[in-house]
Design an enzyme around this catalytic site. Structure first.
Site, PDB file in Angstrom:
ATOM      1  N   THR A  69       0.992  -1.680   0.168  1.00  0.00           N
ATOM      2  CA  THR A  69      -0.083   0.646  -0.150  1.00  0.00           C
ATOM      3  C   THR A  69       0.363   1.486  -0.193  1.00  0.00           C
ATOM      4  O   THR A  69       1.979   1.561   1.025  1.00  0.00           O
ATOM      5  CB  THR A  69      -1.207   0.155   1.452  1.00  0.00           C
ATOM      6  N   GLU A  70       0.885   1.996  -0.760  1.00  0.00           N
ATOM      7  CA  GLU A  70       1.838   3.073  -1.368  1.00  0.00           C
ATOM      8  C   GLU A  70       2.830   3.472  -1.076  1.00  0.00           C
ATOM      9  O   GLU A  70       3.635   3.867  -1.095  1.00  0.00           O
ATOM     10  CB  GLU A  70       1.118   4.178   0.119  1.00  0.00           C
ATOM     11  N   LEU A  71       3.230   1.824  -1.234  1.00  0.00           N
ATOM     12  CA  LEU A  71       4.391   1.600  -1.821  1.00  0.00           C
ATOM     13  C   LEU A  71       5.720   2.015  -0.341  1.00  0.00           C
ATOM     14  O   LEU A  71       6.579   1.685  -0.631  1.00  0.00           O
ATOM     15  CB  LEU A  71       5.410   2.049  -2.807  1.00  0.00           C
TER      16      LEU A  71
END
Lengths: 396, 380
Positions: free
Chosen positions: A145-147
């Site tokens: 998630t979101e890197l």
């Protein structure tokens, strides 16, 4: 010969209904199907269908040499299944070619890696199973998630059988080093692919910016920039939201023409190719270690978690949510997981808000406090449902 | 630049926010330009940092002078229409700008504008349409409409009021410049109200309303929300500071809703006593049906109180960190009041961010600079 790795993050949250204190304990639903369908309808039309069709054509026209990677969340596929199964069909057609790879994700675009290893792993496995079922692929590369990345994640991913992770090429960690090589975690458990944020943002963020000295950006010019890495880079990682095409950048900006021309401009130059994430990790060795004790992300200029955990409201909401993990019965698990979606906490972000410079994209709230109040009321309701001796209705 | 400012009241002889706004605006302007402030009758005001010109030399009492709105006696109307003449008797210079405030100075501004052949401005702090929730007094409305159209430029305090000037008064948009009020962010002296402190010691929370008890300010909507709020937070008291024609109606409304014992009416309070009540309260609610600007929300923030305002309160147009509701949406108002009383983290985060933003956006020197650049633009 540098390999270009295109990675598109595809996600839509399930936004919450307006939920007041008076709805607590009234056996109300949490999710706003009508609104979610409304947004999905719009984006399917503007982005998903035209872009997926274009990618399909490009793969065909280049005999499979144009390649892309998708990181699509489970909660996104769940909504498509309900309202736009034709888009899943399009993804399926693409997945049959050897030019499309699905990357592992958390099923619900969750921030669980920060709070619960168990929950994180369960969600990753859920997503793996979904990809297997829908596309008959076994993800080997993961994108959080979101890197989000920190060293501990490498351990989790090794346990889950992943070979690599995608994250941000954060300058403060890289120092003088280039994001255009493959790295590994300090214990060499997994490989790390780093986003080239300059080139990625040129496409996804600055593409239509008239203040930008390079505007307008043509495929020819962009291919020249890619070619310039020849000899001093092995991978060029272009990671961005899939909604870049047709939504963040409207069709009038020329983004579709750009994408349409890019593969051919790239192939005009000798030493460039498009690759799948699993191909590049086999092809190139790790050239160094990339280490971060603190979580990094691809967000804002800080590249940290402050957009989701920057204020007390966000911290409290997430802590409350994960504090009830052990008490969640099986029939509330999906609901609880849908509440973990990062977007709910992003809506509560207060930094930059005074400038009106908030990322208002599909945000259902007027301000961060409304977002918190709504979420908090829902948590209070969920907590009531956990209490023994309370009559509980199992939803169909 | 010489500015003749046609005033009506100054603190401590003021009926509300108008006198306060005039005082601080004149004070800031006076630092940069030559300003004379006129008052139609002699008032024992405090010393001011700017020139004040009384058109009367004797103290005088006028029926209804400080209720800017009702009743409008013949004496008041007489004063309004002879104000320009009175000024000309004692003011012997030629100004570059005539700047008046609201309808009662409008005839004077117009006459002086024509007499000196200079630009006249009316600073519109509120319109009759807003003060009466679209049920204007015909005489006042007529004066406003006629003179607002005739005077060269209008300065409404918010875009909400600008819209009303265009729609309800048929004013040409090109002569309107929105000029938001400033605010004096200072630590006030205050006097704690013992009865509220005792309640707090017993664990009660206090919801505060400050404003005239009139339709425009919407106190009835807050009373209607009380039964809902009590279902979730029974230990809540509601304090109404202000007086007005709606008082008897509010008392009977409270009786009908069986919430009389939850309400404290304090009547109109000033300075230390008012600030003391701000200090004791937990949340300030501004349910105005129409409030062109709204000084009260900023007073609340100045006294460290989280504020909740209706979408039709002008100040909300300038703030991003602001919680709003539709004044008629009782349930949503109650939801947000309870949220602020119940959820500590939200209250703290909200208060500090909204205070910070308001302090950056509202300050009188900024307003004065903006006004001077409007003057300059219109002088060209």
């Amino acid at each position: 010969m540098p390999s270009i790795v295109f990675y598109f993050k595809v996600h839509q949250p399930e936004r919450l209904k307006h939920f007041t204190v008076f709805d607590i304990g009234q056996d109300q639903d949490y999710f706003d199907d009508e609104r979610n369908k409304f947004y999905l309808d719009r984006i399917v039309d503007k982005c998903y269908i035209p872009t997926l069709n274009l990618i399909k054509d490009l793969i065909k026209e280049t005999n499979g040499k144009f390649k892309v990677n998708f990181g699509a969340t489970g909660i996104f596929f769940d909504q498509l299944k309900k309202w736009h199964p034709e888009v899943i069909e399009l993804f399926k057609q693409l997945s049959q070619k050897n030019s499309v790879e699905f990357i592992g994700e958390t099923y619900y675009h969750s921030l669980s890696c920060l709070f619960s290893e168990k929950e994180f792993k369960e969600q990753v496995i859920l997503h793996k199973n979904l990809v297997k079922k829908l596309f008959n692929q076994q993800p080997k590369v993961f994108s959080n998630t979101e890197l989000i990345y920190f060293n501990e994640i490498a351990n989790y991913l090794q346990d889950l059988g992943f070979k690599a992770i995608l994250t941000e090429g954060v300058d403060r960690i890289l120092g003088w080093r280039s994001p255009n090589f493959i790295y590994s975690d300090p214990e060499k458990k997994i490989k790390i692919l780093l986003r080239n944020y300059k080139l990625s943002d040129d496409m996804s963020f600055r593409f239509s910016a008239k203040w930008w000295s390079e505007w307008p950006l043509t495929a020819d010019k962009f291919a020249n920039w890619l070619e310039a890495y020849n000899g001093n880079g092995e991978v060029i990682n272009l990671f961005m939201d899939f909604e870049t095409f047709g939504e963040h950048q409207w069709p009038e900006t020329g983004i579709f023409e750009f994408l349409k021309n890019l593969p051919f401009e790239v192939f005009k130059r000798k030493d460039l190719e498009f690759s799948l994430a699993s191909e590049v990790i086999k092809k190139y060795p790790s050239r160094g270690t990339f280490s971060s004790q603190e979580p990094i992300t691809w967000a804002d200029t800080e590249r940290d978690l402050t957009a989701w955990l920057g204020n007390e409201m966000q911290k409290e909401s997430l802590e409350l949510l994960f504090s009830i993990e052990k008490q969640i019965p099986f029939y509330l698990k999906e609901t609880w997981r849908k509440l973990q979606t990062a977007d709910h906490f992003y809506y509560m972000c207060t930094k930059w808000f005074a400038d009106g410079d908030v990322h208002k994209y599909f945000n259902p709230y007027d301000n961060p406090y409304d977002a918190y109040l709504n979420f908090r009321n829902i948590i209070e309701d969920l907590k009531l449902r956990l209490k023994p001796n309370v009559k509980i209705y199992i939803r169909n | 630049m010489k500015v003749l400012m046609i005033g009506w009241e100054l603190p401590p002889f003021n009926s509300g926010g108008l006198g306060v706004a005039c005082f601080y605006l004149a004070k800031e302007l006076n630092k940069k330009i030559d300003l004379t402030f006129t008052l139609p009758i002699k008032l024992p005001i405090k010393q001011t940092p700017f020139k004040v010109l009384f058109t009367e030399t004797e103290y005088q009492k006028l029926e209804g002078y400080f209720s800017r709105y009702y009743p409008i006696s013949n004496d008041i109307l007489d004063l309004i229409f002879t104000y320009a003449e009175r000024i000309l008797k004692s003011y012997k210079e030629k100004p570059d700008i005539i700047h008046g405030h609201d309808w009662f100075s409008a005839p004077a501004v117009y006459l002086l504008q024509e007499f000196y052949k200079v630009n006249g401005f009316i600073h519109v702090h509120s319109t009759e349409v807003e003060r009466t929730s679209n049920n204007p007094h015909p005489v006042i409305y007529q004066i406003e409409k006629e003179y607002f159209q005739k005077i060269n430029y209008l300065l409404p305090v918010s875009d909400l009021t600008k819209e009303i000037l265009i729609k309800a008064y048929q004013i040409n948009e090109k002569k309107i410049f929105t000029l938001p009020n400033g605010f004096e962010w200072i630590r006030n002296n205050y006097q704690i109200a013992d009865y509220l402190e005792n309640l707090k010691k017993d664990g009660w929370q206090i919801v505060l309303f400050v404003g005239r008890l009139t339709l425009q300010k919407g106190p009835d909507y807050l009373i209607k929300a009380i039964p809902l709020i009590k279902t979730k937070l029974p230990k809540t008291k509601f304090v109404f500071v202000g007086s007005g024609d709606m008082f008897p109606q509010l008392v009977s409304l409270a009786y009908d809703l069986k919430v009389s014992q939850d309400i404290i009416f304090t009547s109109f309070l000033r300075e230390e006593k008012l600030f003391g009540i701000y200090k004791s309260a937990d949340v300030l609610v501004v349910p105005s049906v129409a409030d062109p600007f709204g000084l009260v929300p900023l007073e609340g923030l100045n006294n460290d109180l989280p504020i909740l305002i209706s979408k039709t309160t002008g100040v909300g147009y300038y703030l991003n960190h602001i919680l709003k509701f539709d004044f008629w949406d009782i349930k949503e108002m109650a939801n947000k009041i309870i949220g602020l009383l119940k959820y500590e983290k939200m209250k703290n985060e909200y208060l500090s961010n909204s205070q910070k933003e308001a302090k950056e956006k509202f300050c009188w020197s900024k307003t004065a600079n903006q006004l001077i650049s409007i003057y300059n633009k219109c002088l060209q």
